[in-house]
Design an enzyme around this catalytic site. Structure first.
Site, PDB file in Angstrom:
ATOM      1  CG  ASP A   1      14.248   6.834  63.136  1.00  0.00           C
ATOM      2  OD1 ASP A   1      14.346   5.748  62.514  1.00  0.00           O
ATOM      3  OD2 ASP A   1      13.192   7.497  63.166  1.00  0.00           O
TER       4      ASP A   1
ATOM      5  CE1 TYR B   1      10.213  -9.056  62.071  1.00  0.00           C
ATOM      6  CE2 TYR B   1       9.591 -11.352  61.753  1.00  0.00           C
ATOM      7  CZ  TYR B   1      10.409 -10.408  62.340  1.00  0.00           C
ATOM      8  OH  TYR B   1      11.425 -10.791  63.174  1.00  0.00           O
TER       9      TYR B   1
END
Length: 328
Positions: free
Chosen positions: A109, A219
């Site tokens: 991760d 984003y």
């Protein structure tokens, strides 16, 4: 007299019409034939281009990362697949092994400093060195990648314009795309500096990091952050022979894009309007007879070129691998 004038005007009109008709007919007969561009074959690779290199690729379980990992191994690299999707990551590793390649999967991760440091440590334990990395892992919304879209249950995690965007959506996207790219880059850079032999990194941005993109502020902002980080690192590490570049694609046929289009359809179904449909296709997608997106293999081709010694004079570049999206 009036009749004669009208007759002359009719003749002039007929001549002008005939002239333009002949021109259009001639152009139609001599107009160049339109052609689609054939995407690079998924089986193509440059033999031995990465021979002896050890490369980490984050987000390599699926999509662009997967294609890059498979081709990198064919080109002679020992590949370390880093992803939080364990099942898919191991499946990609098996494909590489079946092709005779050297590979290691490390569940990672990239939001975790510990995971990023462990990724590099496991790489050194397995292969003894590190030559570079493709920092590809990223998300488009606040939903864990691999989870199917459920608009009603996930609404707080999905893209929205600034006034309607939630903290959860913003924080998750930034934690992965911006902070995660920073943390994984930091772990890789420390090892490259320790080895003292230079290296190359390729970050994965987006057209969203070169232009605006409607309705997805986290984003867009996070991909601008990735490109800013890329330029900063290129400056700081040039003295040590470490090159850093980014690739920035438009629509590419991946699970992430499939999910994005599913989301767009759901939004339209609910009558939510906005600027999302103002521009949806690149130049090449727009002019292709099937309106095809780019393929992961087309993106992998440029990524591995930038990673290789063939790109020895390139650093600090934010390359638009976007089929001409940012050209107009």
């Amino acid at each position: 007299m009036k009749t004669m004038i009208m007759a002359r005007q009719c003749i002039k009109f007929s001549l002008v019409f005939s002239f333009f008709f002949l021109i259009s007919l001639t152009y139609a007969q001599t107009s160049p034939k339109k052609n689609d561009i054939t995407p690079i074959d998924s089986m193509y690779f440059a033999k031995d281009r990465l021979k002896g290199k050890v490369v980490i690729i984050t987000g390599a379980a699926r999509g662009i990362g997967r294609a890059t990992a498979i081709r990198a191994a064919k080109e002679g690299a020992s590949v370390v697949i880093a992803d939080w999707l364990e099942k898919e990551g191991k499946a990609t590793a098996k494909i590489i092994e079946s092709n005779g390649g050297k590979v290691l999967f490390v569940k990672t991760d990239i939001r975790s400093t510990g995971d990023c440091n462990n990724l590099v440590a496991e790489t050194i334990k397995k292969f003894g060195k590190l030559d570079g990395a493709v920092l590809n892992a990223g998300v488009m919304d606040g939903v864990h990648s691999g989870d199917p879209l459920d608009y009603d249950k996930q609404s707080a995690l999905l893209p929205n314009p600034v006034d309607a965007a939630s903290d959860e959506y913003w924080d998750f996207v930034f934690d992965v795309n911006a902070t995660g790219t920073f943390k994984s880059m930091r772990s890789v850079m420390k090892q490259l500096l320790k080895e003292g032999k230079g290296g190359a990194l390729v970050t994965v941005g987006s057209i969203a990091g070169l232009t605006g993109l409607a309705g997805n502020p986290a984003y867009v902002a996070s991909k601008y952050a990735v490109n800013g980080l890329t330029r900063n690192a290129a400056i700081d590490y040039a003295p040590y022979g470490i090159r850093v570049n980014s690739v920035n694609m438009a629509a590419t046929k991946t699970p992430m894009t499939d999910k994005a289009f599913e989301f767009v359809k759901e939004v339209k179904k609910r009558g939510i309007t906005g600027m999302g449909g103002a521009k949806t296709e690149s130049l090449l997608m727009q002019n292709d007879s099937k309106h095809r997106m780019s393929t992961p293999w087309e993106q992998a081709s440029v990524i591995l070129f930038l990673l290789s010694d063939e790109a020895s004079n390139l650093t600090g570049g934010t390359y638009a691998t976007d089929g001409g999206w940012t050209a107009y």
